[in-house]
Design an enzyme around this catalytic site. Structure first.
Site, PDB file in Angstrom:
ATOM      1  N   PHE A  23     -18.691  20.685  29.954  1.00 30.88           N
ATOM      2  CA  PHE A  23     -19.877  20.749  31.021  1.00 30.88           C
ATOM      3  C   PHE A  23     -21.069  21.237  30.221  1.00 30.88           C
ATOM      4  CE2 PHE A  23     -21.913  22.110  34.747  1.00 30.88           C
ATOM      5  CZ  PHE A  23     -21.770  21.087  35.540  1.00 30.88           C
ATOM      6  N   ALA A  81     -22.344  26.485  28.166  1.00 28.98           N
ATOM      7  CA  ALA A  81     -23.697  26.760  29.079  1.00 28.98           C
ATOM      8  C   ALA A  81     -23.585  26.933  30.225  1.00 28.98           C
ATOM      9  CB  ALA A  81     -24.627  25.574  28.478  1.00 28.98           C
ATOM     10  N   ILE A  83     -25.841  27.203  33.732  1.00 29.56           N
ATOM     11  CA  ILE A  83     -27.160  27.111  34.078  1.00 29.56           C
ATOM     12  C   ILE A  83     -27.318  27.548  35.610  1.00 29.56           C
ATOM     13  CG2 ILE A  83     -29.201  25.862  34.110  1.00 29.56           C
ATOM     14  CD1 ILE A  83     -28.153  24.132  31.660  1.00 29.56           C
ATOM     15  N   THR A  87     -26.881  27.981  44.146  1.00 30.77           N
ATOM     16  CA  THR A  87     -25.915  28.607  44.682  1.00 30.77           C
ATOM     17  C   THR A  87     -25.383  30.114  43.958  1.00 30.77           C
ATOM     18  OG1 THR A  87     -24.104  27.465  43.923  1.00 30.77           O
ATOM     19  CG2 THR A  87     -25.270  26.461  45.926  1.00 30.77           C
ATOM     20  N   HIS A  89     -22.689  30.341  42.444  1.00 32.43           N
ATOM     21  CA  HIS A  89     -21.502  29.719  41.599  1.00 32.43           C
ATOM     22  C   HIS A  89     -22.168  30.520  40.412  1.00 32.43           C
ATOM     23  CE1 HIS A  89     -19.731  26.691  39.020  1.00 32.43           C
ATOM     24  NE2 HIS A  89     -18.763  26.954  39.851  1.00 32.43           N
ATOM     25  N   ARG A 128     -32.150  27.880  23.507  1.00 31.29           N
ATOM     26  CA  ARG A 128     -31.121  28.775  22.825  1.00 31.29           C
ATOM     27  C   ARG A 128     -29.969  27.851  22.188  1.00 31.29           C
ATOM     28  NH1 ARG A 128     -33.544  30.919  26.776  1.00 31.29           N
ATOM     29  NH2 ARG A 128     -33.918  33.099  26.896  1.00 31.29           N
TER      30      ARG A 128
END
Length: 157
Positions: A23, A81, A83, A87, A89, A128
């Site tokens: 992901f 990662a 991000i 929400t 989550h 990053r």
């Protein structure tokens, strides 16, 4: 004067597992490249770097545990990662992943390095992963090398 125990950054003869989330792969692929580069530049052989890809960051701790159970790795580097979205989550994933990674490290006494980029924006994640803020995959791999060596130093002391 206290006795200082330090470790070098030679990865020669050590075996490393890299666990990377698919992901946000436009970020994690750069983290993986940085980690592999750091390991090789510090003496690791390509054959001693094992890469496993998982669906998302949440799955990383389980695979880290499985890799640690094998007892074949001097250190495990976790890369992903996460991000922030609109929400909660993000908060759930980040909390559980960081706890899970720490738990595996403590349970198996093997360095399991947190190389998960957690950011508010895509731009911060890109920074990053090899632009303005360096490459956190590189940093995580260097930490893995140092910790693998430090574990040996402390064990022998």
């Amino acid at each position: 004067m206290p006795k200082l125990m330090e470790a070098g950054l030679s990865a020669k003869g050590k075996t490393f597992a890299l666990i990377a989330s698919r992901f946000n792969d436009f970020i994690t692929d750069r983290l993986v490249s940085g980690a592999v580069d750091a390991l090789v530049r510090n003496g690791a052989a390509d054959k001693d770097i094992h890469l496993v890809k998982v669906p998302g960051a949440f799955e990383i701790p389980l695979l880290a545990k499985k890799m640690a159970e094998k007892g074949e790795y001097d250190a495990i580097v976790c890369l992903g990662a996460v991000i922030r979205g609109s929400t909660p989550h993000f908060d759930y994933v980040c909390a559980e992943v960081s706890k899970g990674i720490a738990q595996v490290s403590l349970e198996f006494s093997v360095p399991v390095i947190f190389g998960i980029v957690t950011t508010d924006t895509i731009e911060q994640a890109i920074e990053r992963a090899g632009t303005k803020a360096g490459n956190k995959g590189w940093n995580a791999a260097v930490s893995a090398v140092e910790m693998a060596n430090l574990m040996e130093v402390v064990t022998r002391a």
